[in-house]
Design an enzyme around this catalytic site. Structure first.
Site, PDB file in Angstrom:
ATOM      1  N   ASN A 205      -9.224 -11.743  42.451  1.00 19.66           N
ATOM      2  CA  ASN A 205      -8.408 -10.524  42.438  1.00 19.66           C
ATOM      3  C   ASN A 205      -7.828 -10.199  43.819  1.00 19.66           C
ATOM      4  OD1 ASN A 205      -9.169 -10.504  39.820  1.00 19.66           O
ATOM      5  ND2 ASN A 205     -10.529  -8.716  39.946  1.00 19.66           N
TER       6      ASN A 205
ATOM      7  N   THR B 250      41.327   3.532  42.960  1.00 17.65           N
ATOM      8  CA  THR B 250      40.277   4.342  42.338  1.00 17.65           C
ATOM      9  C   THR B 250      40.597   4.271  40.850  1.00 17.65           C
ATOM     10  OG1 THR B 250      41.568   6.389  42.513  1.00 17.65           O
ATOM     11  CG2 THR B 250      40.065   5.908  44.338  1.00 17.65           C
ATOM     12  N   HIS B 251      39.589   4.243  40.022  1.00 21.58           N
ATOM     13  CA  HIS B 251      39.770   4.054  38.564  1.00 21.58           C
ATOM     14  C   HIS B 251      40.495   2.735  38.263  1.00 21.58           C
ATOM     15  CE1 HIS B 251      38.958   8.461  38.233  1.00 21.58           C
ATOM     16  NE2 HIS B 251      39.678   8.495  39.341  1.00 21.58           N
TER      17      HIS B 251
ATOM     18  N   SER C 265      38.841 -26.311  32.845  1.00 22.90           N
ATOM     19  CA  SER C 265      38.587 -26.121  31.416  1.00 22.90           C
ATOM     20  C   SER C 265      38.734 -27.457  30.720  1.00 22.90           C
ATOM     21  CB  SER C 265      39.593 -25.119  30.849  1.00 22.90           C
ATOM     22  OG  SER C 265      39.713 -25.305  29.447  1.00 22.90           O
TER      23      SER C 265
ATOM     24  N   LYS D 151      43.681 -24.539  34.026  1.00 25.84           N
ATOM     25  CA  LYS D 151      42.684 -23.533  34.395  1.00 25.84           C
ATOM     26  C   LYS D 151      41.902 -23.872  35.654  1.00 25.84           C
ATOM     27  CE  LYS D 151      41.031 -20.692  31.738  1.00 25.84           C
ATOM     28  NZ  LYS D 151      41.029 -19.380  31.196  1.00 25.84           N
TER      29      LYS D 151
ATOM     30  N   ASN E 149      38.617 -21.845  36.883  1.00 24.43           N
ATOM     31  CA  ASN E 149      37.787 -20.699  36.507  1.00 24.43           C
ATOM     32  C   ASN E 149      36.791 -20.318  37.603  1.00 24.43           C
ATOM     33  OD1 ASN E 149      38.971 -20.414  33.963  1.00 24.43           O
ATOM     34  ND2 ASN E 149      37.624 -21.989  33.091  1.00 24.43           N
TER      35      ASN E 149
ATOM     36  N   GLU F 190      31.380 -15.410  38.159  1.00 22.17           N
ATOM     37  CA  GLU F 190      30.926 -14.872  36.869  1.00 22.17           C
ATOM     38  C   GLU F 190      29.404 -14.976  36.748  1.00 22.17           C
ATOM     39  OE1 GLU F 190      33.756 -16.186  33.506  1.00 22.17           O
ATOM     40  OE2 GLU F 190      34.210 -17.488  35.202  1.00 22.17           O
TER      41      GLU F 190
ATOM     42  N   GLN G 135      -1.276 -10.831  35.728  1.00 21.75           N
ATOM     43  CA  GLN G 135      -0.901 -12.231  35.923  1.00 21.75           C
ATOM     44  C   GLN G 135       0.585 -12.442  35.589  1.00 21.75           C
ATOM     45  OE1 GLN G 135      -3.609 -15.647  35.226  1.00 21.75           O
ATOM     46  NE2 GLN G 135      -2.439 -15.888  33.334  1.00 21.75           N
TER      47      GLN G 135
END
Ligand code: ARG
Length: 508
Positions: free
Chosen positions: A125, A170-171, A292, A298, A300, A305, A337
């Site tokens: 422990n 912003t937004h 791709s 493409k 990517n 991501e 554990q």
């Protein structure tokens, strides 16, 4: 029933656990063994386990609890085991449950009776709590260096783009022009706070649980301050129950990890947006993109991501451990554990994400002309017009805001930007407007005017970028001198731990 004096084998004794099987007549079922074992996960603690045992054995000998001769045998045996593990020659056994018992069993196999004395005045422990604190401390040092490196990558790009305007949002709607350097430095500030959280966590976790034993302490005359010092801790934990039963150091670490992962995810999301075809503010390098299998055009941003997605793992790890700990009575319970898997998983995800972000930031190319062209679009300098009306035209800000709104409506109806209106059209709305107003409507004038502390004015951004670059270089130079980074064990590599362990366990 008392122990047979000569430890003569009893029926089925061969199946019982060699470390704790004294009171058992039979071994566990296969399912019991499976659910109980943690070696497939906690083998990653092997370096810390050996460090902890070396410190413990040295203390036992100094306190006269074991002989100097036994201590020498134990230290030699543990060092040989470290070499075996390093070389991939160690056979991890599920039947031996965890890293602690795998190493101890091998020690006894190698050095005999002396190996059986190592666990005096210690329990798994306090042992596991010590190992885990050491592991997280090593992880913190590695991650801190990675955070600093990612900050350096961002600060270097920020210095180069201190005066390149881009639209500030912003937004996700065009708001006011900012410089690309200013935007990148925002992330430097975030990552700097992430480092601060790690430093706080490191400071609080740096107490040694060794000596707490199972939960109540020990009757042996141990010296926990000595083991604490040998392992680079600031001192021993003050309460043995707390020492073996709390995992707030891991929770705090995971909370810091989750916040930092969210920061990285936000930057990853911006990278995804910036390199999308309608934006094209940046292009990622071949090294950090994929193609791709069906669409030949493409490119990517998979790495970005995946950084964004790995945040789920890291925040999940925090929730996972909070849930494990919730409602556990003192002291140790086997539930605990399950603390290592989420921490290891979070560290791996965080470390890889940092490396990917640093790589993408260093490699990306910025289309500064395109950013600049978009910086002025969408009436981005409307606030500059209102500010001009306040400063030069002497209008109250609310009035200036209203007048500017009417000018925006006029420009929108005529299909032009604000600077596309004629002076006469403007004066038709606000007679105090003069030719001078046009000088306030360019993006360069806009960003240059934002000289308030922390604002986007290029001179300010350049100063901030230089300050960070200098600070980060100084940190990189000073860390090794201060002995930080690998405190307590100069040889231990920081995570991610490259050693992988087989999912099947060779039995010895
Ligand atoms: N493998 C265990 C863990 O990680 C070590 C501690 C076991 N302690 C016990 N009392 N069974 O938690």
């Amino acid at each position: 029933m008392s122990e047979p004096p000569n430890f003569a084998p009893r029926p089925n004794d061969a199946d019982a656990n060699a470390q704790w099987g004294g009171r058992f007549a039979a071994g566990p079922s296969a399912i019991m063994q499976r659910i109980n074992a943690s070696i497939d996960v906690d083998a990653r603690l092997w370096r810390q386990d050996i460090r902890g045992s070396l410190a413990h054995a040295a203390m036992l000998a100094r306190a006269g609890i074991i002989s100097a001769e036994d201590e020498r045998a134990i230290a030699g045996g543990l060092e040989a085991i470290a070499e075996e593990i390093e070389a991939g020659a160690f056979g991890f056994a599920e039947a031996l449950e965890d890293i602690h018992m795998n190493i101890e069993a091998r020690l006894t196999e190698r050095i005999g009776e002396a190996g059986r004395r190592l666990h005096t005045a210690r329990s798994r422990n306090d042992q596991v709590a010590t190992d885990f604190r050491l592991w997280i401390r090593d992880a913190i040092d590695g991650l801190d260096a990675q955070l600093a490196d990612t900050m350096r990558a961002l600060a270097e790009r920020a210095a180069a783009h201190a005066a390149d305007p881009m639209p500030g949002f912003t937004h996700l709607q065009t708001a006011q022009p900012v410089t690309f350097g200013h935007h990148l430095l925002a992330y430097v500030e975030m990552l700097s706070r992430d480092r601060g959280r790690l430093a706080d966590c490191r400071r609080r976790l740096n107490q040694s649980p060794l000596g707490a034993a199972a939960l109540a302490g020990t009757s042996f005359p141990i010296d926990p301050a000595a083991t604490a010092a040998a392992l680079g801790f600031d001192g021993p934990c003050a309460n043995s129950l707390d020492a073996v039963s709390d995992r707030d150091f891991a929770l705090e670490f995971l909370a810091a990890a989750a916040i930092s992962a969210v920061h990285l995810s936000r930057l990853a999301e911006e990278i995804v947006i910036w390199c999308s075809a309608p934006f094209r503010f940046i292009a990622l390098s071949d090294a950090f993109t994929t193609g791709s299998s069906i669409m030949p055009q493409k490119r990517n941003p998979d790495a970005a991501e995946l950084v964004r997605a790995k945040t789920g793992r890291v925040t999940g790890a925090l929730v996972s451990l909070l849930t494990v700990m919730k409602g556990l009575p003192l002291a140790y319970a086997k539930d605990m554990q399950e603390d290592k898997q989420p921490v290891f998983d979070a560290v791996d995800a965080w470390a890889l994400s940092l490396a990917a972000i640093a790589g993408m930031v260093r490699d990306m190319t910025a289309d500064v002309a395109r950013m600049r062209a978009h910086a002025g679009a969408g009436f981005a300098t409307a606030t500059d017009l209102a500010d001009w009306l306040v400063r030069v035209g002497r209008l109250p800000f609310r009035t200036a805001h209203h007048v500017t709104g009417r000018l925006v409506a006029l420009a929108e109806a005529s299909g032009v930007e604000l600077a596309g209106l004629t002076l006469e059209e403007m004066q038709g709305v606000a007679p105090e407007i003069t030719e001078d107003v046009f000088s306030a409507l360019t993006v360069d004038a806009s960003v240059a005017s934002r000289t308030s502390p922390g604002g986007t004015a290029p001179a300010n951004v350049a100063r901030q970028a230089a300050r960070w670059a200098a600070l980060l270089v100084a940190v990189a130079l000073l860390l090794p001198l201060a002995g930080c980074g690998k405190r307590g064990n100069p040889t231990a590599p920081g995570p991610p731990d490259q050693v992988t362990y087989p999912k099947t366990y060779p039995t010895r």
